[in-house]
Design a protein around this motif. Structure first.
Motif, mmCIF file in Angstrom:
data_model
loop_
_atom_site.group_PDB
_atom_site.id
_atom_site.type_symbol
_atom_site.label_atom_id
_atom_site.label_comp_id
_atom_site.label_asym_id
_atom_site.label_seq_id
_atom_site.Cartn_x
_atom_site.Cartn_y
_atom_site.Cartn_z
ATOM 1 N N LYS A 1 10.959 -39.383 25.934
ATOM 2 C CA LYS A 1 10.906 -40.805 26.251
ATOM 3 C C LYS A 1 9.500 -41.194 26.716
ATOM 4 N N THR A 2 8.885 -40.349 27.533
ATOM 5 C CA THR A 2 7.519 -40.614 27.996
ATOM 6 C C THR A 2 6.539 -40.624 26.834
ATOM 7 N N ILE A 3 6.680 -39.685 25.930
ATOM 8 C CA ILE A 3 5.787 -39.631 24.761
ATOM 9 C C ILE A 3 5.922 -40.923 23.952
ATOM 10 N N PRO B 1 1.340 -28.530 14.480
ATOM 11 C CA PRO B 1 2.193 -29.211 15.449
ATOM 12 C C PRO B 1 1.504 -29.446 16.794
ATOM 13 N N ILE B 2 1.933 -30.500 17.431
ATOM 14 C CA ILE B 2 1.518 -30.795 18.795
ATOM 15 C C ILE B 2 2.753 -30.602 19.656
ATOM 16 N N TYR B 3 2.627 -29.780 20.670
ATOM 17 C CA TYR B 3 3.772 -29.536 21.535
ATOM 18 C C TYR B 3 3.313 -29.230 22.948
ATOM 19 N N THR C 1 10.318 -30.671 37.817
ATOM 20 C CA THR C 1 10.718 -31.974 38.350
ATOM 21 C C THR C 1 10.487 -33.051 37.294
ATOM 22 N N GLU C 2 11.110 -34.199 37.496
ATOM 23 C CA GLU C 2 10.901 -35.326 36.574
ATOM 24 C C GLU C 2 9.422 -35.674 36.496
ATOM 25 N N GLU C 3 8.743 -35.655 37.633
ATOM 26 C CA GLU C 3 7.315 -35.988 37.663
ATOM 27 C C GLU C 3 6.490 -34.968 36.877
ATOM 28 N N GLU C 4 6.777 -33.685 37.039
ATOM 29 C CA GLU C 4 6.060 -32.649 36.298
ATOM 30 C C GLU C 4 6.284 -32.811 34.789
ATOM 31 N N LYS D 1 2.862 -36.897 29.155
ATOM 32 C CA LYS D 1 1.715 -37.801 29.011
ATOM 33 C C LYS D 1 0.528 -37.070 28.406
ATOM 34 N N GLU D 2 0.332 -35.827 28.801
ATOM 35 C CA GLU D 2 -0.756 -35.024 28.218
ATOM 36 C C GLU D 2 -0.497 -34.785 26.731
ATOM 37 N N GLN D 3 0.737 -34.476 26.387
ATOM 38 C CA GLN D 3 1.072 -34.285 24.973
ATOM 39 C C GLN D 3 0.865 -35.587 24.204
ATOM 40 N N ALA D 4 1.279 -36.695 24.774
ATOM 41 C CA ALA D 4 1.098 -37.992 24.113
ATOM 42 C C ALA D 4 -0.379 -38.273 23.864
ATOM 43 N N LYS D 5 -1.245 -37.942 24.816
ATOM 44 C CA LYS D 5 -2.696 -38.135 24.622
ATOM 45 C C LYS D 5 -3.191 -37.336 23.421
ATOM 46 N N ARG D 6 -2.740 -36.080 23.341
ATOM 47 C CA ARG D 6 -3.153 -35.238 22.205
ATOM 48 C C ARG D 6 -2.615 -35.792 20.889
#
Length: 181
Positions: A18-20, A145-147, A158-161, A167-172
């Motif tokens: 969902k974050t991605i 692949p990006i993973y 945790t949800e935050e982790e 978010k880091e994966q989404a940036k890539r």
């Protein structure tokens, strides 16, 4: 414009995927998202509609959680229905030729666990050979692949982790998509 084939059977409960998707939507990229689990909850994929969508896009991203060393069942069903003879392969099956095939998925566990002497025995990229062969068979450009790892509450994150990892994966992913435009 990139087409995102989102294949998460429980997307509403997701943190990582969902974050991605949220990060992709906030970006300046021109994307179209098809949530196939929502579109086809009974797994009756409309191959004609999906094929038309594929024809409109140069880059196809497959976004999903890594389930049992593979893709979720809805995505496997999607491939079985959509990548038909004389569409994706066969003597006249060149409709996807030259399009970019980009897997993007989340892995629940730790990177170190995906090693010969560890819990999962193989590196994640070794589980991707079926994706690579599918792309090559359809004459598509297989993009590595990006993973991201550490995306599961069950593994103690945790949800935050999980969101930070996503978010880091989404940036890539966004960087890769920009490079493919």
């Amino acid at each position: 414009m990139a087409l995102i084939i989102l294949a998460h059977p429980t997307f509403k409960k997701s943190f990582a995927n969902k974050t991605i998707i949220e990060e992709l939507q906030k970006s300046d990229l021109a994307i179209k998202i098809r949530d196939i689990a929502k579109l086809y909850p009974n797994y009756h994929i409309d191959a004609g509609t999906e094929q038309k969508e594929l024809l409109k896009h140069k880059t196809i991203v497959f976004q999903y959680p890594f389930y049992w060393y593979n893709m979720p069942a809805i995505l496997k069903q999607w491939f079985d229905a959509v990548f038909q003879h004389q569409f994706a392969f066969g003597s006249k099956g060149d409709k996807l030729k030259g399009k970019n095939f980009l897997p993007s998925f989340t892995v629940g566990g730790k990177e170190k666990e995906y090693n010969v002497l560890e819990k999962h025995h193989f590196r994640v990229h070794e589980f991707c050979k079926n994706l690579e062969q599918t792309a090559l068979f359809a004459q598509m450009n297989y993009i590595e692949p990006i993973y991201g790892y550490r995306t599961s509450l069950a593994d103690g994150y945790t949800e935050e982790e999980i969101r930070d990892t996503a978010k880091e994966q989404a940036k890539r992913l966004i960087t890769r998509l920009v490079s493919l435009e």
